[in-house]
Structure formats: C-alpha cells, structure tokens
Design a protein around this motif. Sequence first.
Motif, short mmCIF file in Angstrom:
data_model
loop_
_atom_site.label_atom_id
_atom_site.label_comp_id
_atom_site.label_asym_id
_atom_site.label_seq_id
_atom_site.Cartn_x
_atom_site.Cartn_y
_atom_site.Cartn_z
N TYR A 195 -0.54 7.22 -5.62
CA TYR A 195 0.14 8.39 -5.04
C TYR A 195 -0.66 9.66 -5.34
CZ TYR A 195 4.54 6.08 -3.65
OH TYR A 195 5.49 5.31 -3.03
N ARG A 196 -1.09 9.79 -6.59
CA ARG A 196 -1.80 11.01 -6.98
C ARG A 196 -3.09 11.16 -6.18
NH1 ARG A 196 -5.74 13.19 -9.23
NH2 ARG A 196 -6.78 11.22 -9.74
N LEU A 197 -3.84 10.07 -6.08
CA LEU A 197 -5.12 10.10 -5.36
C LEU A 197 -4.92 10.51 -3.90
CD1 LEU A 197 -6.75 6.82 -6.72
CD2 LEU A 197 -7.70 9.14 -6.99
N ALA A 243 -8.18 9.98 -2.09
CA ALA A 243 -8.22 8.69 -1.40
C ALA A 243 -7.56 8.86 -0.04
CB ALA A 243 -7.49 7.62 -2.21
N LEU A 244 -8.09 8.12 0.95
CA LEU A 244 -7.49 8.13 2.29
C LEU A 244 -6.24 7.27 2.28
CD1 LEU A 244 -7.49 8.65 5.33
CD2 LEU A 244 -9.25 6.90 5.59
N LYS A 245 -6.38 6.04 1.79
CA LYS A 245 -5.24 5.12 1.72
C LYS A 245 -5.56 4.07 0.64
CE LYS A 245 -2.08 2.51 4.72
NZ LYS A 245 -0.83 3.29 4.56
N VAL A 246 -4.57 3.81 -0.21
CA VAL A 246 -4.80 2.94 -1.36
C VAL A 246 -4.10 1.59 -1.15
CG1 VAL A 246 -4.59 2.66 -3.86
CG2 VAL A 246 -4.96 4.95 -2.87
N CYS A 281 0.85 -1.19 0.00
CA CYS A 281 0.00 0.00 0.00
C CYS A 281 0.89 1.24 0.00
CB CYS A 281 -0.96 0.01 1.19
SG CYS A 281 -0.20 -0.21 2.79
N VAL A 282 0.25 2.39 -0.10
CA VAL A 282 0.97 3.65 -0.07
C VAL A 282 0.70 4.30 1.28
CG1 VAL A 282 1.27 5.90 -1.19
CG2 VAL A 282 0.73 3.88 -2.57
#
Lengths: 344, 344
Positions: A329-331, A337-340, A36-37
Amino acid sequence: MRATLMYSAGDVRVVDVPEPTIQEPTDAIIRVTYACVCGSDLHPYHDLEDTPEGRHMGHEAIGVIEQIGPDVTTLDVGDTVIVPFAWSDGTCAFCRDGITTSCVHGGFFDGAPSATQAEKLRIPYADGTAVAIPAGTDEALMPSLLTLSDVYLTGYHAAIRGGVEAGKAVAVIGDGAVGLSAVLAAKQLGAEIIILMGRHTARTDLGREFGATHVIAERGEEGIAKVLELTGGEGAHVVLEAVGHMPAYEQAYGIVRPGGVISRVGVPQYEDAAVGFASLFGKNATLTGGPATVRAYLEAAIPQVIDGTIEPGKVFDRELPLDEIAEAYRLMDAREALKVLIRL
Amino acid sequence: MRATLMYSAGDVRVVDVPEPTIQEPTDAIIRVTYACVCGSDLHPYHDLEDTPEGRHMGHEAIGVIEQIGPDVTTLDVGDTVIVPFAWSDGTCAFCRDGITTSCVHGGFFDGAPSATQAEKLRIPYADGTAVAIPAGTDEALMPSLLTLSDVYLTGYHAAIRGGVEAGKAVAVIGDGAVGLSAVLAAKQLGAEIIILMGRHTARTDLGREFGATHVIAERGEEGIAKVLELTGGEGAHVVLEAVGHMPAYEQAYGIVRPGGVISRVGVPQYEDAAVGFASLFGKNATLTGGPATVRAYLEAAIPQVIDGTIEPGKVFDRELPLDEIAEAYRLMDAREALKVLIRL
C-alpha cells in the motif's frame, strides 16, 4: 488464517481471523495463491474513518478451490480459478445482458466479510462468479491471469463501452495500471492512434510498449490543446478516462471529438459534473462506462493470455508476501510502485 | 418583407425588415411557404432580455428557391426545399461523420440575421444544408415534410443515438411535439414496449396513435416506480429525454436499466447534473444525445413521408398566418396548442 484489514486511513494490518466457511449451497472456498493491491484500495487508504472491527481488503484473486457447496456444478475442488472483483449469479436478467456488476444477487468483494487479500476466500455464487484456468497452465502466466480479476478487464471494459475499433483515435487519461490496461485493450481492438495522457515516464514507457502511439505529459488546457493539435483540431473519437477525479473528466470533454464517446472506468470521486450544452450536449458527445463487467469478458480473455496475445501482467512492478502488504500500500500510494503482486 | 422578431420575453412582433440577399457564392434565398413555432422558441419567450434591435425568430422552414449563388450546384431556382434548423457545409470532417450540427462552418438559424419565421430566408451553404422535395409532391404532405426541419428528426435522433431497435423497452419523457416524435421514431425502429411519460391526455392520445404501448402520467418517484413496475423491476433499455429540465433528467436515470442508454434531445436548461456512482456510473448507464443531426437523416426521411410510412405532421394541431404568429406563441406557451403551423 491471515487476512488484510484496514482500521483507518493508512492503517493496514495483516491479522488472524476465522477462516471463511460455506454459507450457501452455491458457495466455494478457495485458498488464495495470488492477490494484489488496486488503485481503488488507495481511496480508503486516504480517507477511511476509524473502523475498530477492521475492513476486509482486496478484490482481486487467483486461488485453488478447497470446498464447494452442494449446488456448485461447473467447478471442482482442486481447480485453479480467477475471481472477478464482483460476484454475480450468472442467471439474472442483467447477467444475461452481460451487466454482471448489476446482478440482482451480486456484490463487491471489497469490504465484504470475506475479501481477497487473505489466505482464504469465500466465493458467493461460485458457478456464476469464478472461471477455472486450464489445468497445467504455466505458473509464469499467473500475474497476467490475475489482471483479469479487475485491472486489465477494467481497461478493456472502457474500450469496449467506448466503441474502440479499427481506425479510431483514442485518448487514454491516466497512466496508472488501469490506464495502461486501457491502452493495451485499445491496441487489441485496432485503434489507429492511441494517445496516453500521463507524466510518469516509467509508466508511459510501458504504455508505449502496450501500444500508445503518443504520450502527452501536459494536463488541463495545455493537455487539451496538445490532443487537439495531434488530431488535426478534431479531437479523439474515444476518450478512456481511467482516473475518476474531476480534472480528468473536464479534460475528457475537452478532447472528445463531436459525436465521440467518453468512457469512464475510474470510479468517479464526484457525483455532479458538467453535461450541458457547453460540455457534452452541444457536440453530441456520449458519456458511458461504469464498473467493469469482468465476468462477461473472462472466458474470452483467458486464452488470449495463455496464447501470449496479451501480457497485461507487466503492470506488476513489485512483488511482496501477504505479511508485507502494508508496504505494498505504501509503495503504491507513494507512486514508488505501479502495482504490487501479492504471492501467497 | 415581413419577419418575426422578439424584443423581450413575451414580446413577439411581425415587422418590416430588409429582404435577405446573397452574401456568399454558396448561399440560396428562398421564399418561405411553411414555417412553425418550436418548443425551444418558448425559452426566449420566457426569458429574453430587452433586445431593442429585435431577435430574428424561427428555425424550421419549407420554401421555394428564388435565387442561388454561383457556387450552388445541387439546387435550382424553383425547387421546393426543406431547411434543417442548422446549416452545414456538407464537406467537413464532422459533416462526413454525420455530426452536421458540429460543422466547422455551421450555425443555427435561431437568432441568426435571417431566420425562418419570415417571408424570405437566406440559406448559407445551400448545397450542404437544404434538400429538395420531389417536384409535384402533394401539398397535403407539407406539414409532415416540415417536421423534417427539426421536430420529427429530433425525436428520431434521440432514438438513433439511444440505439432503439427491435425488442427494446423504450421510455419517452415528455409529451410535447418532440416527445411524441420520439415515440413515432421508436415505433419505426421496432421498439417492443414504448412507455410515454406525460399527462396531457390530448397529447398522450396522439402518442398512442404514434405507437406508445403505455402512458404514465405520474412524475418523480411515483413515475419511476410505475416504469419499474411495467418493466418487471428492470427499467427501460432506452430512455428518450425530450424535455431538457432537471426533473426529467433525474427521472431518466431513475428508470434506465443497468447497461441502458439515456438519450437527450431536450436542450438542457442546466449545465451540471448527477453522473456519479449513484446515478449513471454504478449501473453502467450511457448518456448520449445532443442537437439533432437532421441533415444527416433528411434524404432517407423524405421518402418515408411521401410514401405514407410516417405522418409526423399530426403534431400540428393549429394553423395561423405569419401576421398572427404572436398568437401561435401564446397558444403554445399556454399549452392550448401542441404545435402551430405557419402557412405563408
């Protein structure tokens, strides 16, 4: 294999790199199944200088062991393991103290030659670092188990170091995934009042689901005044600071109760800060926190996810394949996004 | 009556002033029998601006009650009492927490209209503030009992907030009276290793008598290296910082063990200091401390002095009458005396 490298601020690419190999007899190699990021990945995303060779990204992973070195004794090929964001030998004085992020042989996957946003990962000191998930664990639990690599246990670390316990009034600064995890952890530890300071409704709504009793959108002096009002003028026994920027720190000492604790897990983006009579000293406030000692909490946390006590994986609101991680990363940078979650 | 006033840096005089009187029904008036000069009195001695009306000095006292207000219930005329350096109502939320120096009706005698280096003293919130010494207590114990006003219990506060306990390696920075008191307190709490950092042999000798197992005269990087060497490269579990200047703070984070605690009781002569990844955060070090909550410890400490468990009054190496208190300031400032007792 495919791996995520960052070449400069904003420039994230998935490229072909050599597969990692066993370097030391205590290593293991895993095929990554979930990564995840992290909010902290956004720091280099904002300010990484030109890095022609690329920086290997990612420090959260679940994966299946493909190879172990001859000295690995507690893990087997085929085991599904959780990998904390830092490796640690599990035997040094600091590991025995539970301060695994200060291991004398330790290090951080972030920026290391083999990092987690990739198809495969080399785990140094595999026995000390990784923990196996019981065979047959429901795949649907993997997102929540993945949060034990970092984000949930970072929130938990804040709460533990801050001494959260039954009856305490806790304030959480920051509605990112770590702040929301800190809310969930404070709730688990029995906090009576949990004030979440954040202003993104979608996030604070999840905070309420995780246990926040109050949400304060105001910041700075206004935010401080609101917390004091909510606590009868006394302040919060424990402040969990999950941001890392100076305004969050200033807010923290403004709302902490005399004799109370500020526990930081947002990596400080400053070195110097106020600690004198007017901020911490005069009211006997304690400042604590640091990199989460995830490894020290893992064995106890895995069963809590498996038995449904906690569902920290709710912080993932998007899912993308590895090849689209630049969009992740962009989101997150755009707060879309909160967490991808990255499923491989 | 005679009282000590400071008019500018270095200008301390004993002058005639009106006697204090009962102002509130919760007040008491005592005839001071013992006072002393504190290391913190030397701060205005160095830098007080011209103050034509004079600043009333002193915040440590034992005395005999001469008058009580109608609402005072736990103390009687004729009682000999110890007066902490701060007054506190004993009933507010913070007093109930034991953080008496943050009492909502509290204040500090230092610089107040009635201070302790004087023949008489007004004690606000006498029930909450003062504690009676048992009638018939040996006069020879009075110097040790006087240290419970501030200096010994300030060292004790450092040790308590720092979490000193059996088996811990403790480093004490500063060989002034507070530092030596911190050594004695750490010993009482069971510390295994007590490293005193100081270079005045007469003082460090008393430190050894109080329980220091090692003395390190070096400062800065050299001092840090010595402490690390003594602790197998690991650092001290607890650092008691009894100075208040920046070099002592820097030394503290240099020698604290990962996961350890820095407890400050030297009033910080700075507001900003290093707290980021390189100093505190990276190694999960905790920073705590503040004004000693003397009142919260007094009832338990008095019997320890009376039964001879501790003899903290050894920090007094000179004694002078009130009229010669200017000489006491000079002696302490010149480091010709560690701490001067004023017997009235």
